[in-house]
Design a protein around this motif. Structure first.
Motif, PDB file in Angstrom:
ATOM      1  N   UNK A  29       4.854  -0.300 -10.692  1.00  0.00           N
ATOM      2  CA  UNK A  29       4.644  -1.107  -9.948  1.00  0.00           C
ATOM      3  C   UNK A  29       3.522  -1.880  -9.096  1.00  0.00           C
ATOM      4  N   UNK A  30       2.989  -0.928  -9.159  1.00  0.00           N
ATOM      5  CA  UNK A  30       1.334  -1.918  -9.022  1.00  0.00           C
ATOM      6  C   UNK A  30       1.092  -1.918 -10.381  1.00  0.00           C
ATOM      7  N   UNK A  31       0.514  -1.724 -11.258  1.00  0.00           N
ATOM      8  CA  UNK A  31       0.223  -2.248 -12.348  1.00  0.00           C
ATOM      9  C   UNK A  31       0.697  -4.101 -12.153  1.00  0.00           C
ATOM     10  N   UNK A  79      -1.420  -6.690 -12.689  1.00  0.00           N
ATOM     11  CA  UNK A  79      -1.422  -7.526 -13.742  1.00  0.00           C
ATOM     12  C   UNK A  79      -0.795  -8.825 -13.238  1.00  0.00           C
ATOM     13  N   UNK A  80      -0.015  -9.037 -12.525  1.00  0.00           N
ATOM     14  CA  UNK A  80       0.682 -10.428 -12.210  1.00  0.00           C
ATOM     15  C   UNK A  80      -0.063 -11.099 -10.729  1.00  0.00           C
ATOM     16  N   UNK A 120      -0.342   5.517  -3.930  1.00  0.00           N
ATOM     17  CA  UNK A 120       0.211   4.484  -4.573  1.00  0.00           C
ATOM     18  C   UNK A 120      -0.374   3.976  -3.226  1.00  0.00           C
ATOM     19  N   UNK A 121      -0.693   4.111  -1.905  1.00  0.00           N
ATOM     20  CA  UNK A 121      -0.866   3.394  -0.535  1.00  0.00           C
ATOM     21  C   UNK A 121      -2.404   2.926  -0.572  1.00  0.00           C
ATOM     22  N   UNK A 122      -2.911   4.024  -1.151  1.00  0.00           N
ATOM     23  CA  UNK A 122      -4.653   4.023  -1.798  1.00  0.00           C
ATOM     24  C   UNK A 122      -4.683   2.970  -2.530  1.00  0.00           C
ATOM     25  N   UNK A 179       6.225   9.117  -8.932  1.00  0.00           N
ATOM     26  CA  UNK A 179       4.751   9.123  -9.299  1.00  0.00           C
ATOM     27  C   UNK A 179       4.746   7.589 -10.473  1.00  0.00           C
ATOM     28  N   UNK A 180       5.521   7.937 -10.878  1.00  0.00           N
ATOM     29  CA  UNK A 180       5.624   7.144 -12.573  1.00  0.00           C
ATOM     30  C   UNK A 180       6.457   5.962 -12.130  1.00  0.00           C
TER      31      UNK A 180
END
Length: 322
Positions: free
Chosen positions: A306-308, A312-313, A61-63, A300-301
């Protein structure tokens, strides 16, 4: 009185994290991802192994979020004592369990062991710093830095000083968190539970009432947010969302139109009795919702989701953007 000499927020390179559970470990991962050298200490005998597993799980996630130059899990050092962890620290983040006497004693020990002038922040989710800084010799540098789980992924951190906290320490901490990639709310007064937790708590209590009274299942409640207002809240908060409900008349029209419903008995903000029946219903409902997915699967999900939303925002660059 002049402020103690301390490293500028922009120049900090070494941070110490005391307490390496879910929140403390999340802080460790965040600071590593931002390129800091991190020393960590936790009294649990298996703390280092658990912490390194947490960092490894968070690293994908950090990557995706974007690592700072030089960021690496190899910049983590786990020490055998609290004193070793903070000996060279330029900032300290405390994340011990939510027990007031423990927090008081630990913050006093950190104050005694940490170099003079270094700001010490507590990850408390509910205690005011005024109540936690009573045993410290230098309480002026003790500040609340309340994150949201997981700290490496959720940007918000709420900053609040206590009655004996120096205002310049509050300002320093807010600026440091901004340099470390956080979204900061600097509170001008202590509020029990801070801001976001107060709002979360209201929703949580009502959810428990609905489960307790058989009005909704755990799955119904979660879906009502993820497929409903949660989609709007990812873009703007509840206040602006409600203002839009007033159309061109804005919040004023919304209040005129919907204000009377505030007197309707829709919500019951007194907490229900957390008896065994309700406890079991909530636990089993979450087990059903997980549907065989492990905690690692769900983490992971969540992280990918959250990254998506952040992409998106417009809070993160989209794939392929410069």
């Amino acid at each position: 009185m002049s402020s103690p000499k301390r490293t500028s927020p922009e120049s900090v390179r070494r941070v110490a994290c005391v307490g390496a559970g879910v929140i403390g470990g999340g802080w460790v991962a965040h600071f590593l991802g931002r390129g800091y050298d991190v020393t960590a200490w936790d009294p649990a005998p298996d703390a280092e192994a658990r912490l390194r597993r947490l960092v490894a799980a968070a690293w994908p996630a950090l990557e995706q979020l974007g690592l700072a130059p030089g960021a690496s899990p190899d910049r983590l050092t786990v020490t055998g004592t609290l004193e070793e962890a903070v000996a060279d620290a330029e900032f300290v983040q405390e994340s011990a369990p939510e027990k007031l006497e423990l927090k008081r004693e630990l913050l006093a020990k950190l104050d005694a062991a940490t170099p003079a002038g270094v700001v010490i922040a507590s990850s408390t989710s509910g205690y005011p710093m005024t109540d936690m800084q009573t045993a410290a010799a230098a309480p002026g540098r003790l500040v609340v830095g309340h994150p949201f789980n997981p700290p490496y992924l959720i940007p918000l951190v709420e900053v609040a000083g206590g009655e004996r906290t120096d205002p310049d320490a509050v300002g320093w901490l807010s600026r440091f968190y901004e340099c470390a990639g956080k979204s900061v709310i600097t509170m001008d007064r202590e509020v029990p539970g801070f801001i976001a937790n107060r709002l979360q708590e209201a929703l949580w209590r009502e959810a428990l009432h609905m489960v307790a009274n058989g009005e909704a299942t755990v799955a119904d409640i979660d879906r009502s947010i993820t497929e409903g207002p949660g989609l709007r809240w990812a873009v703007m908060g509840p206040m602006l969302t409600f203002a839009l409900a007033g159309g061109e008349g804005g919040m004023a029209h919304m209040l005129d139109h919907f204000g009377p419903s505030l007197k309707s008995p829709w919500t019951r903000l007194e907490a229900p009795e957390l008896d065994k029946e309700l406890y079991d219903a909530v636990v089993s409902g979450c087990d059903d919702a997980a549907d065989g997915r492990t905690v690692a699967d769900l983490v992971g999900e969540r992280d990918r989701g959250v990254i998506a939303v952040l992409r998106a925002t417009g809070r993160l660059p989209r794939d392929g953007d410069a």
